[in-house]
Write a protein that holds these residues in place. Sequence first.
Motif, PDB file in Angstrom:
ATOM      1  N   PRO A 164       0.798  -1.220   0.000  1.00 49.98           N
ATOM      2  CA  PRO A 164       0.000   0.000   0.000  1.00 49.98           C
ATOM      3  C   PRO A 164       0.837   1.279   0.000  1.00 49.98           C
ATOM      4  O   PRO A 164       1.960   1.308   0.502  1.00 49.98           O
ATOM      5  N   THR A 165       0.253   2.313  -0.584  1.00 54.44           N
ATOM      6  CA  THR A 165       0.831   3.655  -0.559  1.00 54.44           C
ATOM      7  C   THR A 165      -0.239   4.600  -0.025  1.00 54.44           C
ATOM      8  O   THR A 165      -1.423   4.288  -0.065  1.00 54.44           O
ATOM      9  N   LEU A 166       0.205   5.736   0.460  1.00 53.95           N
ATOM     10  CA  LEU A 166      -0.733   6.743   0.954  1.00 53.95           C
ATOM     11  C   LEU A 166      -0.232   8.110   0.520  1.00 53.95           C
ATOM     12  O   LEU A 166       0.894   8.494   0.843  1.00 53.95           O
ATOM     13  N   LEU A 167      -1.057   8.815  -0.235  1.00 49.74           N
ATOM     14  CA  LEU A 167      -0.761  10.185  -0.627  1.00 49.74           C
ATOM     15  C   LEU A 167      -1.661  11.098   0.196  1.00 49.74           C
ATOM     16  O   LEU A 167      -2.880  10.941   0.201  1.00 49.74           O
ATOM     17  N   VAL A 168      -1.043  12.008   0.948  1.00 47.57           N
ATOM     18  CA  VAL A 168      -1.770  12.960   1.785  1.00 47.57           C
ATOM     19  C   VAL A 168      -1.552  14.347   1.183  1.00 47.57           C
ATOM     20  O   VAL A 168      -0.413  14.795   1.048  1.00 47.57           O
ATOM     21  N   ASP A 169      -2.635  15.006   0.814  1.00 47.15           N
ATOM     22  CA  ASP A 169      -2.573  16.327   0.202  1.00 47.15           C
ATOM     23  C   ASP A 169      -3.360  17.292   1.080  1.00 47.15           C
ATOM     24  O   ASP A 169      -4.574  17.155   1.230  1.00 47.15           O
ATOM     25  N   GLY A 170      -2.652  18.242   1.703  1.00 46.53           N
ATOM     26  CA  GLY A 170      -3.319  19.144   2.631  1.00 46.53           C
ATOM     27  C   GLY A 170      -2.629  20.477   2.746  1.00 46.53           C
ATOM     28  O   GLY A 170      -1.742  20.800   1.948  1.00 46.53           O
ATOM     29  N   PRO A 171      -3.001  21.249   3.764  1.00 47.60           N
ATOM     30  CA  PRO A 171      -2.461  22.598   3.934  1.00 47.60           C
ATOM     31  C   PRO A 171      -0.938  22.633   4.095  1.00 47.60           C
ATOM     32  O   PRO A 171      -0.304  23.604   3.718  1.00 47.60           O
ATOM     33  N   GLY A 172      -0.352  21.580   4.635  1.00 48.10           N
ATOM     34  CA  GLY A 172       1.096  21.544   4.851  1.00 48.10           C
ATOM     35  C   GLY A 172       1.871  21.034   3.653  1.00 48.10           C
ATOM     36  O   GLY A 172       3.092  20.941   3.690  1.00 48.10           O
ATOM     37  N   GLY A 173       1.182  20.652   2.575  1.00 47.55           N
ATOM     38  CA  GLY A 173       1.849  20.128   1.386  1.00 47.55           C
ATOM     39  C   GLY A 173       1.332  18.751   1.004  1.00 47.55           C
ATOM     40  O   GLY A 173       0.315  18.283   1.525  1.00 47.55           O
TER      41      GLY A 173
END
Length: 145
Positions: A86-95
């Motif tokens: 598995p991979t996890l891409l987190v896209d938010g206010p910090g980048g």
Amino acid sequence: MKALRLFTIVSPALAMSLVFSQVNLAQTPKIEISRNLANDPIIINGESLQTVPSNCGNITPIPNQVIKVTESLPYLRLTVESKGNPTLLVDGPGGRFCLLPDDYSGQKPELSGYWQAGEYSLYVGDLSEKKYSYTLSISQQHHPK
């Protein structure tokens, strides 16, 4: 009249794409996270329905999950588990952060630490082109239960 002329400038394909994007984003589940979670950890089970290649493995074209952090948190941990890689891409206010499976994490991508308030889009993927069921854990505990 001006609105009608403006609408005719937009191609039908682009208009349909925008409509479907809005529908898809409206269907993405959203969870609000505050300082004291009522249930810790929050467990979310899901499955990738469609995947596209990215620099963070094969991910879905829209977020699997959106979390809204209502106030800055000194500590929050996201962990994803799957039978694959598995991979996890987190896209938010910090980048944007790409988390890959490794031996240190026991093949469970994990992001932990300080989280600022805002909305975060989470994309769960896999290094292979296969589709797997996954479990996403959201916790304020420093050590998994």
